[in-house]
Design a protein around this motif. Structure first.
Motif, short mmCIF file in Angstrom:
data_model
loop_
_atom_site.label_atom_id
_atom_site.label_comp_id
_atom_site.label_asym_id
_atom_site.label_seq_id
_atom_site.Cartn_x
_atom_site.Cartn_y
_atom_site.Cartn_z
N ARG A 51 0.82 -1.11 0.01
CA ARG A 51 -0.15 -0.02 -0.11
C ARG A 51 0.92 1.39 0.15
NH1 ARG A 51 -2.44 4.16 3.08
NH2 ARG A 51 -4.51 4.10 2.92
N ILE A 52 0.55 2.34 -0.65
CA ILE A 52 1.54 3.58 -0.84
C ILE A 52 0.46 4.61 -0.55
CG2 ILE A 52 3.38 2.38 -2.28
CD1 ILE A 52 2.34 4.31 -4.57
N ARG A 53 1.19 5.69 -0.25
CA ARG A 53 0.50 6.93 -0.04
C ARG A 53 1.33 8.00 -0.99
NH1 ARG A 53 0.49 8.89 5.54
NH2 ARG A 53 -1.40 7.91 6.21
N VAL A 54 0.40 8.44 -1.85
CA VAL A 54 0.95 9.67 -2.80
C VAL A 54 0.50 10.91 -2.63
CG1 VAL A 54 1.03 10.07 -5.18
CG2 VAL A 54 0.83 7.73 -4.49
N ALA A 55 1.23 11.96 -2.74
CA ALA A 55 1.00 13.39 -2.29
C ALA A 55 0.77 14.07 -3.59
CB ALA A 55 1.99 14.13 -1.52
N GLY A 56 -0.24 14.53 -4.21
CA GLY A 56 -0.36 15.46 -5.32
C GLY A 56 -0.04 16.81 -4.84
N LEU A 57 -0.33 17.91 -5.93
CA LEU A 57 0.03 19.20 -5.63
C LEU A 57 -1.19 19.89 -5.03
CD1 LEU A 57 2.05 21.19 -6.39
CD2 LEU A 57 0.90 21.58 -8.71
N SER A 58 -2.39 19.69 -5.32
CA SER A 58 -3.68 20.66 -4.84
C SER A 58 -4.71 19.74 -4.90
CB SER A 58 -3.70 21.76 -5.54
OG SER A 58 -3.70 21.47 -6.80
N SER A 59 -5.52 20.02 -4.03
CA SER A 59 -6.83 19.46 -3.60
C SER A 59 -7.73 20.36 -3.12
CB SER A 59 -6.55 18.18 -3.15
OG SER A 59 -7.44 17.96 -2.06
N PRO A 67 -14.39 12.24 -15.26
CA PRO A 67 -13.20 12.64 -16.09
C PRO A 67 -13.27 14.03 -16.87
CG PRO A 67 -14.41 10.83 -16.66
CD PRO A 67 -15.16 10.98 -15.41
N ALA A 68 -14.51 14.38 -17.20
CA ALA A 68 -14.68 15.63 -18.28
C ALA A 68 -14.56 17.02 -17.54
CB ALA A 68 -15.85 15.67 -18.70
N LYS A 69 -14.35 16.91 -16.04
CA LYS A 69 -14.15 18.25 -15.38
C LYS A 69 -13.13 18.37 -14.79
CE LYS A 69 -18.88 19.26 -13.96
NZ LYS A 69 -20.09 18.09 -14.33
N GLY A 70 -11.93 17.23 -14.95
CA GLY A 70 -10.82 17.26 -14.27
C GLY A 70 -9.87 18.55 -14.51
N ALA A 71 -9.58 19.17 -13.42
CA ALA A 71 -9.12 20.53 -13.39
C ALA A 71 -7.49 20.65 -13.19
CB ALA A 71 -9.82 21.55 -12.70
N LEU A 72 -7.29 19.83 -12.12
CA LEU A 72 -5.99 19.73 -11.54
C LEU A 72 -5.36 18.43 -11.85
CD1 LEU A 72 -7.04 21.45 -8.29
CD2 LEU A 72 -5.86 22.58 -10.13
N SER A 73 -3.87 18.42 -11.43
CA SER A 73 -3.19 17.39 -11.67
C SER A 73 -3.58 16.30 -10.60
CB SER A 73 -1.61 17.57 -11.40
OG SER A 73 -1.52 18.02 -10.26
N THR A 74 -4.11 16.48 -9.54
CA THR A 74 -4.58 15.67 -8.68
C THR A 74 -5.96 14.95 -9.29
OG1 THR A 74 -4.14 17.11 -7.09
CG2 THR A 74 -4.92 15.18 -6.28
N ASP A 75 -6.82 15.55 -9.93
CA ASP A 75 -8.00 15.11 -10.53
C ASP A 75 -7.46 14.10 -11.70
OD1 ASP A 75 -9.87 16.58 -9.32
OD2 ASP A 75 -9.74 18.06 -10.48
N TYR A 76 -6.22 14.48 -12.49
CA TYR A 76 -6.21 13.67 -13.63
C TYR A 76 -5.54 12.33 -13.05
CZ TYR A 76 -5.72 18.17 -15.88
OH TYR A 76 -5.92 19.41 -16.42
N THR A 77 -4.64 12.35 -12.10
CA THR A 77 -4.23 11.21 -11.27
C THR A 77 -5.18 10.17 -10.81
OG1 THR A 77 -2.28 12.60 -10.75
CG2 THR A 77 -2.52 10.31 -9.65
N GLY A 213 -11.24 17.30 -1.49
CA GLY A 213 -10.32 18.23 -0.62
C GLY A 213 -9.67 17.55 0.29
N VAL A 214 -9.81 16.01 0.70
CA VAL A 214 -9.05 15.17 1.89
C VAL A 214 -8.32 14.27 1.16
CG1 VAL A 214 -9.38 14.28 3.75
CG2 VAL A 214 -10.89 16.28 3.47
N ARG A 215 -9.30 13.20 0.65
CA ARG A 215 -8.13 12.11 0.27
C ARG A 215 -9.05 11.42 -1.01
NH1 ARG A 215 -10.37 9.73 4.94
NH2 ARG A 215 -9.10 11.21 6.10
N THR A 216 -8.15 10.44 -1.51
CA THR A 216 -9.06 9.44 -2.29
C THR A 216 -8.30 8.15 -2.13
OG1 THR A 216 -9.09 11.02 -4.25
CG2 THR A 216 -9.71 8.43 -4.83
#
Lengths: 524, 274, 316
Positions: A51-59, A67-77, A213-216
């Motif tokens: 299991r890993i934890r990954v930190a994106g840039l902003s949330s 998917p159509a609304k993805g705005a930030l790198s965290t969304d794409y990921t 805004g917290v986690r996925t």
């Protein structure tokens, strides 16, 4: 032409080696980035579990599962974890078959996609042509609020020929169409999806928990269509917006992979012995935009003077610490197959700048330049440009404005502003979004008939050699005439725990073009 | 009168710090070895004592020069903002205490509402409406701290207003203005100065976050707080680029507060002799 | 006592009015902000057609006052609306974050207030002594270091270097005491740095002022011991300003801790509000603003009650 049938196993061995090719070396910083033979040596066998934890840039609360609304790198990921697309990127941004087993077109205008059999969505429903029709056509509905509405406008119709075959008819020929479908916005969702809270897709992981805004949190999809993949049991995606805090979390072992490492932190990450960095050279750039329809950008000589004032070497060394590549005032990065290598790179030349400035007759200013932290490096680039301008008696004033609302209120709105353009899957998409006369984001407001014709011709051209010549002409036109300067290209730098295997570069973005999830494994 | 004796040991220290920083604020830019935006080295976060006395910052600029240029913003802006907040807070606070209850109530509730408006929205609206200017920065920080100052001032003044000597003066038939000015104000000046001194510290730090938002000091200039913020990347290696401006902030603010504390020296002495 | 009950009743009445006022002001101020929710959501990729469509689907095409009144009506029946950014009920978003913020604020207050007041009163008792000077100097240093610097230094030392605690502050529900301490230690210490000075310095100043009053000197002359003089005579009369300083510090703990939430990745309500500003998410923004306002009003009411109770002359 583009009838490609490739390995179904995600990145093949050959592609992994290609990925290595795009991993630059950080020679300027001592220590160097990952070396080809450290991580990929003998291509170690992936390990299952962990299991890993990954930190994106902003949330934020605007995080989405649509998917159509993805705005930030965290969304794409997040979207690449849960959904699959018809195609996917290889390390040189060519389209690989994914949910589409193969694709072809006679005229680059009508595309046929043959869909993979036996693929299931997370809820057990089978994947069919209807899902593709729905997933693509919804981008054309304004109510979807798709980020790709402008791109999807070229789609005329999408039709299910059989349950396993889809025909996409475009408004004009586009040889790059399959590449566009690899972007996260065009990932496939089940037919008729209105409520995205379940996150049902046919991607490598299933959604377990999502709090905007917290986690996925996602868990392995045991019935993923790529046999043996993915490798991890579970991934938790969070975002840490402060760079120091992000790197600290990596070094303290609280996260195993982070996006967007500042080049200044590379030294520290190496010194830790615990983690490593991966630089992905890319066509991401921060540019200076002079509006063609406003003073002083309307003056051709003024624009040229500014282009000569940029000290590209100093920007590369001071602002980006030696990472990235020097730009030549056009949007094609030196590592692109279309790069015009014979076009000399514009030098930092105060004399010529002074000469053009004098000829322009616009006076000494002051002229404000609008920059904001959200346009990576723009504030520092503005400050350096200001210093250069002083030397030729030109007064440029740095006007740092809030990142908040920068795109809607400042970008392209004042005579001189900074922009920040993410890599696009194809050069055509970039040019038709930002450089042709009727581009939705024609940053400078200029128009060049020759360029418009070249872009359309290149889009429908199936012959790569002819296409490259057209793109070389395009670069020359932008380099000479477009009132905008692209002094540098910026790299994506990821930091990862050394026990994380399988990291590579896909230059559409950080974290393996946001699609690390199905490719990495944990050796912990 | 012997000034140093009146101020005491820490007061003298504070006063010398304040004078030193005033000197830097006035003459710093003239003393700086380099222009504020000039890149002087290829390496970033250089340590103390190399070619550049205090090392280099995150772009390779001279840290000493940047501090010498930046001090005046911090000192002038923070002092002006803290004094503005102090002046408004104290005058309104006393006014509330000596006024009829309805004036007191409406003013207090107005301040409660004011403090409840999120500062970030307020700042963003101000930038959008008026652009970025140093005067605006002072006003925003000043207004932001007024309600807090008012609350402390009012609570002191209300207490004092019930004291015997004020009641005596009132019985004498003195007017409200006189009561406020001659009886209440002198007796609350020390605690209020303590409060304002602390707000000076906060103002220094708030300025840097507002600059970061894009309000106020524009690059290549930077106030001391912004210098710390922009060089945070060097913290792990202990770069002087981040530590020196932080030390400068500490010395400025401690100096000011030591002077404020020592002004009530006679009080401390009585208490100390207890 | 009657007086205090009246005060509370009156304040409760005005509180409603202030909350209404604040929500209206926040609404109009944020309408003045350039850009609306549709623009912020579409960001760089906004085109006029996409904007118009999204505005319609979010209801932003209606005039401002209509949207405000709709929101207010909803609130009256206990429904603060739906977030414009992600279509989730505002109540749900707040319910996820508010308890966490309260826990962090509560722990920080439990640690900071007693220590700060003790330090302040000690300083005042031994005003001018070496102890006073040292305490004074220390608290000043603590507040003079920027919050983000304190937080990051703590993480560097205790999480990265020593590995004693986590660099991310999140204790999962049902965490053990160890996990709990590990998660909260650094943010609480950071907040302590920020808060201690105001309370300690204010209480020192207020108590010192009382110590110079004639009645205290009388008590001293009568031979009362110093701690007794301070606790029995000086402190009660100094409670007004101290309580106010404490209330102001506490109000900071809910809305002002954005930096701590960001650096420690703590999902609290302050960053929720920052998000709502950035997204121009009016229903969420107004709800957050009203929560902060209500918390503030409650705190200052408590402070005022303390002031009145402690000062007999104000009880009239």
């Amino acid at each position: 032409m583009t009838d490609k049938t490739k390995s179904n196993q995600g990145l093949s061995r050959r592609e992994l080696l290609q990925a290595i090719g795009t991993v630059g070396a950080f020679t300027g910083l001592g220590g160097g980035l990952i070396q080809p033979n450290s991580v990929f040596a003998g291509l170690p066998t992936p390990r299952r579990g962990g299991r890993i934890r990954v930190a994106g840039l902003s949330s934020s609360t605007a995080d989405t599962l649509d998917p159509a609304k993805g705005a930030l790198s965290t969304d794409y990921t997040r979207h690449y974890m849960i959904y699959s697309g018809l195609t996917q990127f290889d390390s040189a941004l060519n389209p690989l078959p994914a949910l589409a087993e193969s694709f072809s077109s006679e005229d680059q205008q009508v595309w046929i996609f043959n869909l993979r059999n036996g693929v299931q969505f997370h809820d057990g429903k089978s994947f069919t042509a209807d899902d593709v029709v729905y997933s693509l056509m919804r981008h054309k509905d304004p109510a979807t609020a798709s980020k790709m509405a402008a791109v999807a406008a070229q789609i005329e119709s999408v039709r299910a020929l059989t349950p396993n075959q889809v025909e996409v008819r475009l408004q004009g020929p586009n040889a790059d169409f399959p590449i566009i479908l690899a972007t996260s916005h065009f990932l496939i969702i089940p037919d008729g999806t209105e409520d995205f809270s379940k996150g049902t897709g046919c991607g490598p992981y299933k959604l377990k928990e999502f709090i905007p805004g917290v986690r996925t949190i996602v868990v392995r999809n045991e019935t993923y269509w790529k046999p043996g993949q993915p490798y991890l049991d579970e991934i938790e995606l969070i975002a840490i917006s402060d760079e120091m805090a992000r790197v600290n979390a990596l070094l303290s072992g609280d996260v195993q992979l982070v996006i967007a490492v500042d080049p200044r932190s590379v030294r520290r990450i190496h010194a830790s012995g615990r983690a490593d960095v991966l630089e992905t050279t890319s066509s991401l750039y921060t540019n200076l935009i002079m509006r063609q329809d406003q003073f002083p950008g309307s003056n051709h000589d003024f624009a040229l003077a500014i282009k000569y004032l940029f000290d590209r070497e100093t920007i590369k060394r001071s602002v980006f610490r030696g990472s990235g590549m020097i730009g030549n005032d056009h949007p094609v990065a030196p590592n692109s197959k279309y790069y015009a290598a014979d076009l000399p790179v514009r030098a930092h030349d105060l004399e010529r700048a002074a000469w053009h400035l004098k000829r322009s007759g616009v006076g000494k200013g002051p002229f404000p330049m609008f920059a904001a932290p959200i346009a990576t490096g723009s504030v520092d680039m503005a400050a350096l440009l200001q210093m250069s301008a002083q030397k030729v008696g030109l007064n440029l004033r740095v006007n740092r404005v809030p990142s908040d609302g920068y795109w809607s209120n400042h970008w392209m709105k004042h005579p001189i502003t900074f922009g920040n353009i993410n890599p696009r899957p194809s050069l055509d998409l970039l040019l038709s979004s930002f450089f042709v006369s009727n581009a939705p984001w024609n940053e400078t407001g200029w128009s060049n008939e020759k360029l418009d014709q070249l872009v359309v011709a290149a889009r429908g051209e199936g012959n790569e050699d002819k296409r490259k010549q057209m793109y070389v002409d395009v670069q020359t036109i932008i380099h000479e005439h477009c009132p905008l300067s692209i002094p540098n290209f910026i790299s994506f730098i990821d930091g990862f725990d050394k026990r994380l295997g399988g990291m590579g570069a896909i230059p559409i973005g950080g974290l393996m073009g946001y699609s690390f999830a199905e490719n990495v494994w944990w050796n912990g | 009168m012997n000034l140093f004796r009146t101020l005491g040991y820490s007061g003298t220290l504070g006063l010398s710090l304040v004078l030193f920083w005033l000197f830097i604020a006035l003459f710093g830019p003239a003393l700086a070895p380099h222009p504020v935006g000039e890149i002087v080295a290829w390496d970033v976060f250089e340590p103390i004592g190399g070619a550049n006395l205090l090392g280099t910052d995150y772009l390779g600029r001279d840290v000493l020069s940047r501090i010498l240029h930046g001090t005046r913003f911090t000192v002038v802006l923070a002092a002006a903002a803290a004094m503005l907040a102090g002046f408004m807070g104290v005058s309104l606070g006393i006014l509330a205490a000596v006024s009829p209850r309805w004036v007191d109530e409406s003013m207090s509730r107005f301040m409660d509402a004011l403090i409840s408006i999120p500062g970030k929205i307020f700042a963003l609206v101000m930038i959008a409406a008026f652009g970025s200017s140093l005067l605006l920065l002072i006003v925003i920080v000043g207004v932001a701290y007024t309600p807090g100052c008012y609350r402390i001032a009012r609570s002191l003044a209300v207490n004092l207003n019930q004291m015997d000597f004020v009641q005596v003066a009132r019985a004498r038939g003195e007017g409200r203005i006189y009561l406020a000015w001659a009886e209440i104000l002198p007796n609350m000046i020390h605690p209020m100065m303590t409060d304002v001194g602390l707000r000076f510290v906060w103002a220094v730090l708030l300025l840097s976050s507002l600059s970061f938002l894009g309000l106020g000091v524009q690059p290549p200039d930077a106030d001391l707080g912004s210098l710390v913020r922009e060089n945070m990347g060097g913290l792990a290696e202990g770069a002087p680029a981040v530590l020196m401006p932080a030390v400068a902030i500490a010395l400025v603010t401690i100096g000011v507060n030591l002077v404020i504390d020592s002004l009530r020296g006679n009080v401390s002495n009585t208490a100390g002799s207890v | 006592m009657m007086h205090i009950m009246q005060l509370i009743a009156r304040r409760a009445g005005t509180a409603l009015f202030i909350l209404l006022l604040v929500s209206a002001v926040v609404f109009s101020l944020s309408s003045l902000l350039p850009g609306d929710a549709a623009q912020q959501l579409l960001g760089q990729s906004a085109t006029p057609e996409a904007l118009a469509a999204l505005r319609e689907s979010l209801g932003l095409d209606k005039p401002g006052y209509v949207r405000y009144v709709t929101w207010l009506k909803g609130l009256l029946i206990g429904d603060p609306g739906v977030s414009l950014a992600n279509n989730m009920p505002v109540a749900e978003l707040v319910a996820e974050r508010l308890p966490r913020s309260l826990v962090l604020a509560g722990i920080a207050a439990l640690v900071s207030v007693p220590i700060a007041l003790t330090l302040g009163i000690l300083s005042a008792m031994y005003g001018g002594s070496r102890l006073d000077r040292v305490l004074n100097f220390t608290t000043l240093c603590m507040v003079a270091i920027p919050e983000f610097l304190v937080a990051t230094v703590l993480v560097l030392i205790f999480a990265v270097k020593l590995g004693w605690v986590s660099s991310l502050s999140y204790a999962p529900p049902g965490a053990s005491l160890g996990q709990f301490l590990s998660a909260y230690a650094l943010p609480v210490v950071t907040l302590f740095f920020v808060l201690v000075a105001q309370m300690a310095r204010m209480s020192r100043a207020a108590v010192l002022d009382q110590l110079s009053e004639p009645y205290v000197e009388m008590a001293v002359l009568k031979g009362a011991s110093l701690p007794r003089v301070v606790l029995r005579h000086a402190l009660p009369n100094a409670i007004g300003p101290i309580a106010n300083a404490v209330a102001l510090s506490m109000s900071y703990l809910l809305g002002g801790v954005v930096i701590v939430e960001v650096i420690f990745n703590y999902p609290g309500i302050a960053s929720l509000m920052v998000d709502s500003v950035a997204n121009r998410d009016m229903p969420l923004l107004q709800t957050c603003a009203m929560i902060f306002c209500a918390a503030y009003l409650l705190l200052v009411l408590i402070a005022d009650v303390c002031a009145i109770v402690s000062n007999p002359k104000l009880r009239t």
